[in-house]
Design a protein around this motif. Structure first.
Motif, PDB file in Angstrom:
ATOM      1  N   SER A 824      -6.262  67.224  32.839  1.00  0.00           N
ATOM      2  CA  SER A 824      -6.724  68.587  32.568  1.00  0.00           C
ATOM      3  C   SER A 824      -5.543  69.517  32.796  1.00  0.00           C
ATOM      4  CB  SER A 824      -7.891  68.952  33.492  1.00  0.00           C
ATOM      5  OG  SER A 824      -8.275  70.303  33.299  1.00  0.00           O
ATOM      6  N   PRO A 825      -4.785  69.850  31.736  1.00  0.00           N
ATOM      7  CA  PRO A 825      -3.530  70.575  31.926  1.00  0.00           C
ATOM      8  C   PRO A 825      -3.681  71.897  32.650  1.00  0.00           C
ATOM      9  CG  PRO A 825      -4.062  70.301  29.578  1.00  0.00           C
ATOM     10  CD  PRO A 825      -5.055  69.521  30.349  1.00  0.00           C
ATOM     11  N   PHE A 826      -4.725  72.674  32.326  1.00  0.00           N
ATOM     12  CA  PHE A 826      -4.881  73.977  32.964  1.00  0.00           C
ATOM     13  C   PHE A 826      -5.247  73.837  34.435  1.00  0.00           C
ATOM     14  CE2 PHE A 826      -5.446  76.592  28.921  1.00  0.00           C
ATOM     15  CZ  PHE A 826      -4.259  77.274  29.133  1.00  0.00           C
ATOM     16  N   MET A 827      -6.159  72.922  34.750  1.00  0.00           N
ATOM     17  CA  MET A 827      -6.566  72.753  36.141  1.00  0.00           C
ATOM     18  C   MET A 827      -5.404  72.215  36.975  1.00  0.00           C
ATOM     19  SD  MET A 827      -9.006  73.285  38.208  1.00  0.00           S
ATOM     20  CE  MET A 827     -10.424  73.465  37.116  1.00  0.00           C
ATOM     21  N   MET A 828      -4.702  71.221  36.434  1.00  0.00           N
ATOM     22  CA  MET A 828      -3.554  70.681  37.154  1.00  0.00           C
ATOM     23  C   MET A 828      -2.468  71.736  37.320  1.00  0.00           C
ATOM     24  SD  MET A 828      -3.211  66.857  35.513  1.00  0.00           S
ATOM     25  CE  MET A 828      -4.234  65.519  36.116  1.00  0.00           C
ATOM     26  N   GLY A 829      -2.224  72.511  36.260  1.00  0.00           N
ATOM     27  CA  GLY A 829      -1.231  73.569  36.342  1.00  0.00           C
ATOM     28  C   GLY A 829      -1.609  74.629  37.347  1.00  0.00           C
ATOM     29  N   SER A 830      -2.909  74.952  37.419  1.00  0.00           N
ATOM     30  CA  SER A 830      -3.366  75.961  38.379  1.00  0.00           C
ATOM     31  C   SER A 830      -3.182  75.484  39.816  1.00  0.00           C
ATOM     32  CB  SER A 830      -4.842  76.284  38.126  1.00  0.00           C
ATOM     33  OG  SER A 830      -5.023  76.806  36.834  1.00  0.00           O
ATOM     34  N   LEU A 831      -3.470  74.208  40.068  1.00  0.00           N
ATOM     35  CA  LEU A 831      -3.282  73.666  41.416  1.00  0.00           C
ATOM     36  C   LEU A 831      -1.811  73.656  41.805  1.00  0.00           C
ATOM     37  CD1 LEU A 831      -5.834  70.717  41.259  1.00  0.00           C
ATOM     38  CD2 LEU A 831      -5.984  72.698  42.765  1.00  0.00           C
ATOM     39  N   MET A 832      -0.950  73.269  40.866  1.00  0.00           N
ATOM     40  CA  MET A 832       0.490  73.290  41.157  1.00  0.00           C
ATOM     41  C   MET A 832       0.973  74.716  41.407  1.00  0.00           C
ATOM     42  SD  MET A 832       2.069  70.467  38.534  1.00  0.00           S
ATOM     43  CE  MET A 832       1.470  68.782  38.499  1.00  0.00           C
ATOM     44  N   MET A 833       0.431  75.676  40.642  1.00  0.00           N
ATOM     45  CA  MET A 833       0.831  77.068  40.839  1.00  0.00           C
ATOM     46  C   MET A 833       0.390  77.574  42.205  1.00  0.00           C
ATOM     47  SD  MET A 833       2.457  79.584  39.677  1.00  0.00           S
ATOM     48  CE  MET A 833       2.759  79.013  38.008  1.00  0.00           C
ATOM     49  N   TRP A 834      -0.799  77.160  42.651  1.00  0.00           N
ATOM     50  CA  TRP A 834      -1.245  77.575  43.982  1.00  0.00           C
ATOM     51  C   TRP A 834      -0.364  76.958  45.058  1.00  0.00           C
ATOM     52  CZ3 TRP A 834      -2.907  81.232  46.565  1.00  0.00           C
ATOM     53  CH2 TRP A 834      -3.496  81.098  47.829  1.00  0.00           C
ATOM     54  N   LYS A 835       0.080  75.742  44.831  1.00  0.00           N
ATOM     55  CA  LYS A 835       1.008  75.108  45.773  1.00  0.00           C
ATOM     56  C   LYS A 835       2.290  75.931  45.895  1.00  0.00           C
ATOM     57  CE  LYS A 835       3.670  70.833  46.508  1.00  0.00           C
ATOM     58  NZ  LYS A 835       3.990  69.491  45.968  1.00  0.00           N
ATOM     59  N   ILE A 836       2.771  76.449  44.767  1.00  0.00           N
ATOM     60  CA  ILE A 836       3.973  77.271  44.780  1.00  0.00           C
ATOM     61  C   ILE A 836       3.711  78.596  45.484  1.00  0.00           C
ATOM     62  CG2 ILE A 836       5.619  78.500  43.286  1.00  0.00           C
ATOM     63  CD1 ILE A 836       4.976  76.305  41.172  1.00  0.00           C
ATOM     64  N   LEU A 837       2.515  79.146  45.303  1.00  0.00           N
ATOM     65  CA  LEU A 837       2.216  80.469  45.846  1.00  0.00           C
ATOM     66  C   LEU A 837       1.914  80.456  47.342  1.00  0.00           C
ATOM     67  CD1 LEU A 837       0.033  82.082  43.030  1.00  0.00           C
ATOM     68  CD2 LEU A 837       2.431  82.504  43.566  1.00  0.00           C
ATOM     69  N   ILE A 838       1.579  79.302  47.916  1.00  0.00           N
ATOM     70  CA  ILE A 838       1.255  79.257  49.349  1.00  0.00           C
ATOM     71  C   ILE A 838       2.422  79.737  50.204  1.00  0.00           C
ATOM     72  CG2 ILE A 838       0.859  77.636  51.259  1.00  0.00           C
ATOM     73  CD1 ILE A 838      -1.202  76.232  49.481  1.00  0.00           C
ATOM     74  N   PRO A 839       3.657  79.240  50.025  1.00  0.00           N
ATOM     75  CA  PRO A 839       4.774  79.819  50.796  1.00  0.00           C
ATOM     76  C   PRO A 839       4.973  81.300  50.502  1.00  0.00           C
ATOM     77  CG  PRO A 839       5.420  77.722  49.823  1.00  0.00           C
ATOM     78  CD  PRO A 839       4.106  78.096  49.208  1.00  0.00           C
ATOM     79  N   PHE A 840       4.693  81.688  49.274  1.00  0.00           N
ATOM     80  CA  PHE A 840       4.776  83.087  48.869  1.00  0.00           C
ATOM     81  C   PHE A 840       3.843  83.940  49.741  1.00  0.00           C
ATOM     82  CE2 PHE A 840       5.429  85.395  44.564  1.00  0.00           C
ATOM     83  CZ  PHE A 840       5.711  86.587  45.209  1.00  0.00           C
ATOM     84  N   VAL A 841       2.599  83.479  49.886  1.00  0.00           N
ATOM     85  CA  VAL A 841       1.613  84.223  50.682  1.00  0.00           C
ATOM     86  C   VAL A 841       2.043  84.294  52.152  1.00  0.00           C
ATOM     87  CG1 VAL A 841      -0.783  84.215  51.487  1.00  0.00           C
ATOM     88  CG2 VAL A 841      -0.272  83.646  49.109  1.00  0.00           C
TER      89      VAL A 841
END
Length: 932
Positions: A824-841
């Protein structure tokens, strides 16, 4: 200006700057209205069979095993006995949809398709399937529907399995290919008793398309070096052999079937694709049957690589093509018109036909591409004033006529090689012309956006000086209003620009890009007294001090820009940060804090040096990170309990739940990894708990106290639980080290700040919810620029510390397997994006604490951050390339998009960080105030 209004305007302006890149660089290259072109001579084949082995690397198919045998013996035999072979060179992005569009439609997918996940057709296009009499296709639901949707009439038939079958974690994915082969066998078996279907299958100009996804799925799940990936190639080879035998029997060996087997893209050693690594862009191409040249033995071949020797194919002529060239090859084989938008050049070396047929086919190819050039030129000429229109000089009308007349003359004289040479010249000129007209307005739009950028940076600087510093206070109070000629002049400029765009029938978006700088620059010039006073104030500063500060600030910006290209520049910056306390008062006032800053800066500096690509999962490191975070949280909890910190008893369940969450996440990662290794799939209970932890990660911190230390610890534990579930190796330590450095940074800034009562309070007693009166906020100082720069640097480090977001293949798809394994490209991409944003937060929350402890208005300090981000964005706007390799072009564009997204998300995530740090949800007991 009201600051809230300023931020709203800032978001709108940056949104316009962000969208502009799509109008400048991401517009569709397609044009419509061309006349179909096809070769008038009889084609060599009545039907074409296209096998696309998704994710198949060239070396994986061609190389021999350790015992010297091929893992695809049937295809290897074709190369040596029956057909032609070579490498198909793909373009970036190496994804399934653009790869198939290049193969079947002959053009390279416009990047706007990425906004729809490469699934829908952002612009309708012609394809080989649409031009065929009938096309039957079997395979993935992600690929087949887009070619049926774009087809005219009802002659493209698709047979897809369900999307749930594309499961990376279940049994061997080769069953996807087995399904396709079985369906084709059943289809031809049923045709024997179905007269209507039998008649259709015996028509000419038909296409059979077999999309084989198993190799790609096994590559993602197990890596291309795995037994599963290699075994899948063997199964595909066996399946192709069976289908070829089946078709030969069905058509009674009539010799009118052409076969093509290739791939849409390759795959990296670590199981990803999307970028421009050779393992992704080099795909196999093998063709045989009607109209295809037989194998040719040669003594030498001129290729710079060493592949021929490695594959032991140095004596069999290799014929390389660009991926889009395969579409005109297939069209010429069955005699259908070339796809209207194709930019492929017919690879004559694959054809086994007369010189006349080759010359006629090449002329058809040239006319088809020239049609696109003419339409593109006409469209641009119609919307440009005659005195401003600059035609493509290398291919004028007279030049076109001259080449075509010569080609037709040579054709009559049977000078077929001369015809081919002229047609190739015409094709190359037409392709250059297509690029010229496609980028015709790029310079004009670029100047407009640049003027807007510089104007906005100037306006934000003026706002900071006017509202948050004391440099111009006396002048502003006694200043005069600007002369009424100023607004009249800018109104006149705006009217002239609008009229100019109107008479050229420009798109409505052009009005926004060109008119936006007008009000921005008016707002800047309206504050000319502020600018004048600023210049006066700067002249009173020490020249040496100002030059040193300017040089350091400029060097810092350049390091940030370079870090997008070279991750090790972040290491250089962090090493410089480690030395910072020794050049300030911090070393004198707090030696332990200084040493802590140095230690964690150096630890964080290690991460950009660690490999991002090609690393194997190491669950032991994830486990170690989870246990370390648990022990630290346990120690912190014990310290708070011992110090009898307020609210610690009341919020005991929250702390215990978060610590348990870390342990549960660590267990799930190990359990899931073990289950997938045993090919038992993703356990459902693991999936449910993983989603529950993710869903609660932003809610649980709101249940605890708003004391700075306790809330930051709570946020770290909640987000760390999710991050562990998304980790596969050393990156699991990254948020922990980053958070430790953030905590030391807060303490360091608190130590350096001497004014105000709140700044002397300890982290264990200061409340985020402490609502400082607006009158207690101080004005900005020069050191606040340093604080803002630190923040931007840590944000960039959060982005690039463990990966390169600018490159799709930097991220391992296996990192989301605790949540889902079905493709599921969008769901997988969204999870990876959240992984990137966690250090951001985590950095955003720390910045909230910095603003609180230094008594600065969050809005005032954030303005400096936006200016620094905009200066970086302007850098990348100038660094955008429209030449060189497609990898260079794509990377340069992605850098600009990332910085613009970062600027916009800084505003949005600032609100999220404020919510996470200041709000509290009370679920039990009596409601108590946030602070005492």
């Amino acid at each position: 200006m009201n600051l809230l209004l300023f931020f709203i305007l800032g978001l709108l302006v940056h949104f316009v700057f962000f969208v502009s890149i799509f109008d400048i660089y991401f517009t569709s290259p397609l044009v419509h209205g061309m006349t179909p072109q096809f070769t008038p001579l009889p084609p060599p084949a009545r039907r074409l069979v296209l096998f696309v082995a998704d994710g198949l690397r060239a070396d994986s198919l061609y190389e021999l095993d350790g015992n010297g045998t091929s893992r695809a013996p049937f295809i290897r035999n074709i190369i040596m006995q029956k057909g032609s072979w070579g490498i198909s060179h793909t373009r970036v992005p190496t994804e399934s949809r653009p790869g198939h569009v290049a193969l079947i439609a002959g053009f390279y997918e416009d990047v706007s398709a990425v906004a729809k996940g490469w699934k829908e057709n952002p612009v309708e296009f012609d394809s080989l399937f649409n031009e065929s009499k009938y096309t039957w296709s079997w395979g993935s639901p992600d690929i087949l529907p887009m070619f049926a949707k774009g087809a005219s009439g009802d002659h493209v038939y698709i047979h897809c399995y369900s999307a749930e079958k594309e499961d990376f974690g279940a049994q061997d994915a080769a069953r996807l290919d087995t399904w396709v082969f079985d369906q084709v066998k059943d289809f031809f078996q049923s045709a024997k008793s179905n007269q209507s279907l039998f008649s259709k299958l015996n028509e000419e100009k038909i296409v059979l398309f077999l999309h084989l996804l198993g190799i790609d799925t096994n590559g993602h799940a197990h890596r291309p070096s795995s037994r599963e990936y290699k075994d899948n190639i063997r199964k595909v080879d066996d399946g192709v052999k069976e289908i070829v035998s089946l078709l030969e029997d069905f058509y009674e060996n009539d010799g009118k079937t052409a076969f093509v087997i290739t791939s849409d893209h390759g795959m990296t050693d670590w199981g990803s694709h999307g970028a421009g690594h050779a393992s992704e862009t080099l795909t196999p191409l093998v063709s045989w049957g009607a109209g295809i040249r037989y194998p040719q033995q040669v003594s030498t071949q001129l290729f710079e690589d060493e592949f021929l020797k490695e594959w032991q194919l140095e004596n069999w002529k290799r014929r390389d093509v660009n991926q889009a060239d395969i579409a005109p090859l297939m069209a010429s084989l069955i005699g259908v018109p070339f796809p209207l938008n194709s930019v492929g050049i017919l690879p004559l070396d694959y054809l086994n036909n007369s010189d006349l047929f080759k010359a006629e086919s090449m002329l058809t190819n040239a006319l088809q591409i020239l049609e696109q050039f003419k339409i593109k030129m006409t469209q641009k000429k119609e919307v440009t004033l005659p005195f401003l229109f600059t035609p493509f000089k290398l291919l004028s009308d007279s030049k076109q006529l001259e080449i075509l007349e010569k080609a037709k003359s040579y054709l009559k004289q049977k000078k077929y090689q001369d015809v081919i040479s002229l047609c190739k010249e015409l094709i190359h000129l037409a392709l250059e012309g297509l690029v010229y007209y496609h980028t015709y307005n790029r310079f004009f739009l670029g100047i407009s956006v640049t003027m807007g950028f510089i104007g906005w940076i100037s306006f934000a600087t003026v706002m900071i000086i006017k509202s948050h510093s004391s440099l111009t206070r006396s002048v502003v109070k006694g200043g005069k209003k600007p002369h009424h000629l100023l607004p009249c002049s800018f109104v006149a400029i705006g009217v002239l620009i609008a009229f100019f765009l109107l008479i050229q029938a420009c798109p409505w978006t052009y009005y926004i890009y060109c008119l936006l700088p007008v009000p921005i620059w008016y707002a800047v010039f309206k504050e000319f007294q502020v600018i004048q006073d600023l210049i006066t104030s700067l002249l009173t500063f020490s020249g040496k001090h100002s030059i040193v500060f300017l040089l350091v600030f400029t060097l810092g910006i350049e390091i940030l820009v370079l870090s997008f290209f070279y991750r090790y520049m972040l290491t250089a910056g962090l090493v410089a940060f480690a030395c910072w306390p020794f050049f300030t008062q911090l070393w004198i006032q707090a030696k332990i804090t200084s040493l802590g800053w140095t230690l964690f800066s150096l630890l964080l500096a290690v991460f950009p040096l660690l490999p991002v690509l090609g690393r194997e999962p190491n669950i032991t490191l994830v486990t170690g990170a989870g246990l370390l975070v648990f022990l630290i949280s346990l120690s912190s909890f014990a310290y708070l309990w011992k110090s009898r910190s307020k609210n610690i008893c009341e919020d005991l369940p929250v702390h215990l739940c978060q610590m348990a969450g870390v342990l549960i996440s660590t267990y799930i990662v190990n359990s899931t990894h073990s289950s997938l290794l045993q090919k038992q799939g993703l356990p459902q209970i693991n999936q449910i708990v993983s989603w529950a932890i993710l869903a609660s990660s932003l809610v649980v911190p709101l249940l605890g106290p708003t004391i700075v230390f306790q809330r930051l610890l709570s946020i770290l534990l909640s987000l760390m639980s999710t991050y562990l579930l998304l980790s596969t190796g050393y990156e699991a330590f990254f948020p922990f080290v980053l958070s430790c450095l953030m905590l030391v940074w807060i303490h360091a800034e608190q130590t350096l700040q001497h004014s105000g009562v709140s700044c002397t309070q300890k982290l264990t007693s200061t409340h985020f919810a402490y609502n400082t009166d607006i009158t207690q906020f101080r004005q900005l100082h020069l050191d606040d620029i340093r604080r803002s720069f630190f923040f931007v640097f840590f944000i960039v480090t959060a982005f690039f510390g463990t990966g390169n977001i600018a490159s799709i293949n930097s991220f391992d798809p296996s990192s989301v397997y605790c949540f889902l394994t079905v493709f599921s490209p969008f769901m997988m991409g969204s999870l990876m994006m959240w992984k990137i944003l966690i250090p951001f937060v985590l950095v955003m929350c720390a910045f909230e604490a910095i603003q609180l402890t230094t008594q600065l208005s969050s809005k005032s300090l954030f303005l400096i951050v936006l200016i620094i981000s905009d200066i970086m964005a302007l850098h990348f706007f100038f660094l955008v390339k429209d030449y060189g390799s497609w990898l260079d072009i794509g990377t340069s564009i992605s850098h600009y998009v990332i910085v613009m997204c970062m600027t916009i998300f800084l505003v949005l995530l600032s609100g999220l960080a404020h919510l996470l740090t200041t709000k509290k949800i009370k679920l039990w007991g009596k409601t108590k105030p946030h602070f005492m």
